[in-house]
Write an enzyme that holds these catalytic residues in place. Structure first.
Site, PDB file in Angstrom:
ATOM      1  CB  CYS A 161      -0.927  -0.027   1.218  1.00 13.74           C
ATOM      2  SG  CYS A 161      -1.968   1.438   1.313  1.00 13.74           S
ATOM      3  CB  CYS A 220      -0.689   2.526   3.992  1.00 11.19           C
ATOM      4  SG  CYS A 220      -2.166   1.897   3.230  1.00 11.19           S
ATOM      5  CG  ASP A 221       3.113   1.077   4.437  1.00  7.62           C
ATOM      6  OD1 ASP A 221       2.595   1.525   5.476  1.00  7.62           O
ATOM      7  OD2 ASP A 221       2.937  -0.084   4.032  1.00  7.62           O
TER       8      ASP A 221
END
Ligand code: NDP
Length: 313
Positions: A139, A142-143
């Protein structure tokens, strides 16, 4: 604990298909609810950086689009239940009633729309599992922020891989897109944006053989498919975007699925089991897009409503 009353319709999953179904169910006057294990609605949309092909709402982030879907459903009065569905059983009586077992309660319903979507596929190379969360991610939104000014690799050639590479190019010093063929599968407009970015390099005809690192990702062992040559690429992060697998494990005894696990149903979303409908990415179909998932939600409710009327339920 068995909840009182029988629903007309339970919708499992709150991604675009489930949310589309929710608003059509309210408008059809059905006693319905959406069950999702996550308290935050949106499914895969939540991990999309920017959605540029949803009609009327260009350029929204996935999170904002998911919020709009939820606000719309809430405004119409759709009901939501936060619970994890474990199994669905058909009752033995003459009248069709399904029992939906969750980790919290047990519900009864006359029809069900399966809209659990899909999860990311694994690449399946040494180092992937071991370094997951330690530099290996699925992701980018997200990261990605962990890799500011670093060199990272994205693996894959579809919409998600190219979107991820574009997103990461705005954060990271260098982004390598590693693709096993000499042509990307992603939409043309995304490809154009990707190829215009100076800090993105596409490694064509290239396969990841191993993700290297002791405690954190340090590099990738790459094979050039044309020459057969192997070399090491130093990166701190590896974002894997090599497709999706349908989340249909718990329904495989209930409805017919194909060899990859997608539920067999046409545009009406009618499955092999009476009263059970399949919508969105879990359905066997040619195009998995947010807009086609939302459309499935509407079609599935139409079919469920027609079924309830025909069966006089
Ligand atoms: P796709 O299946 O579209 O692409 C997967 C990519 O990974 C392909 O390029 C494939 O290569 C590559 N790949 C698969 N297995 C391997 C492997 N073992 N090693 C190396 N490469 C591999 O998946 P996506 O996750 O990109 O997208 C999933 C679906 O979601 C698609 O239908 C997409 O269109 C949709 N989507 C819709 C969006 C929207 O509506 N706005 C946004 C993002 C995604 P090859 O090309 O050689 O097969």
């Amino acid at each position: 604990m068995m909840e009182n009353g029988i629903y007309d319709l339970l919708i499992i999953g709150s991604g675009p298909a489930g949310m589309g179904a929710a608003i059509y169910a309210v408008r059809a006057g059905l006693k319905a609810a959406v069950i999702d294990r996550s308290p935050v609605s949106g499914g895969q949309v939540l991990s999309t950086y920017e959605v540029d092909n949803y009609l009327g709402l260009p350029g929204l982030s996935g999170g904002d689009l998911a919020d709009r879907f939820r606000e719309h459903a809430d405004r119409l009065g759709a009901a939501f239940i936060a619970a994890d569905v474990k199994r669905i059983e058909r009752g033995a009586g003459q009248q069709i009633v399904y029992t939906v077992h969750t980790d919290k309660s047990v519900f009864q319903t006359r029809t069900v729309i399966l809209a659990t979507g899909a999860s990311h596929s694994m690449l399946g190379v040494p180092g992937e599992k071991e370094l997951s969360g330690m530099g290996v991610s699925y992701c980018a939104t997200c990261d990605g922020a962990f890799y500011r000014n670093s060199a990272v690799a994205v693996v894959g050639g579809g919409d998600v891989a190219v979107e991820d590479a574009i997103f990461l190019a705005g954060i990271c010093k260098k982004v390598y897109l590693i693709h096993r063929r000499d042509q990307l599968r992603a939409a043309g407009s995304l490809q154009k944006r990707l190829l215009s970015l100076e800090n993105v390099e596409v490694l064509w005809n290239s396969e990841v053989k191993e993700i290297i690192g002791k405690e954190m990702v340090e590099g990738i062992d790459i094979c050039d498919n044309k020459s057969g040559g192997r070399y090491r690429l130093d990166v701190e992060g590896v974002f894997i975007a090599v497709g999706i697998v349908p989340d249909t494990d718990i329904f495989r005894n209930l409805v017919k699925v194909d060899e990859k696990g997608y539920v067999i149903a046409d545009e009406t979303c009618v499955t092999s089991e009476k009263g059970i409908f399949a919508a969105g990415d879990i359905r066997k179909k040619a195009m998995r897009q947010i807009i086609t998932a939302v459309a499935d939600g509407a079609n599935a409710v139409h079919s469920a409503h027609a079924f309830l009327t025909a069966e006089k339920l």
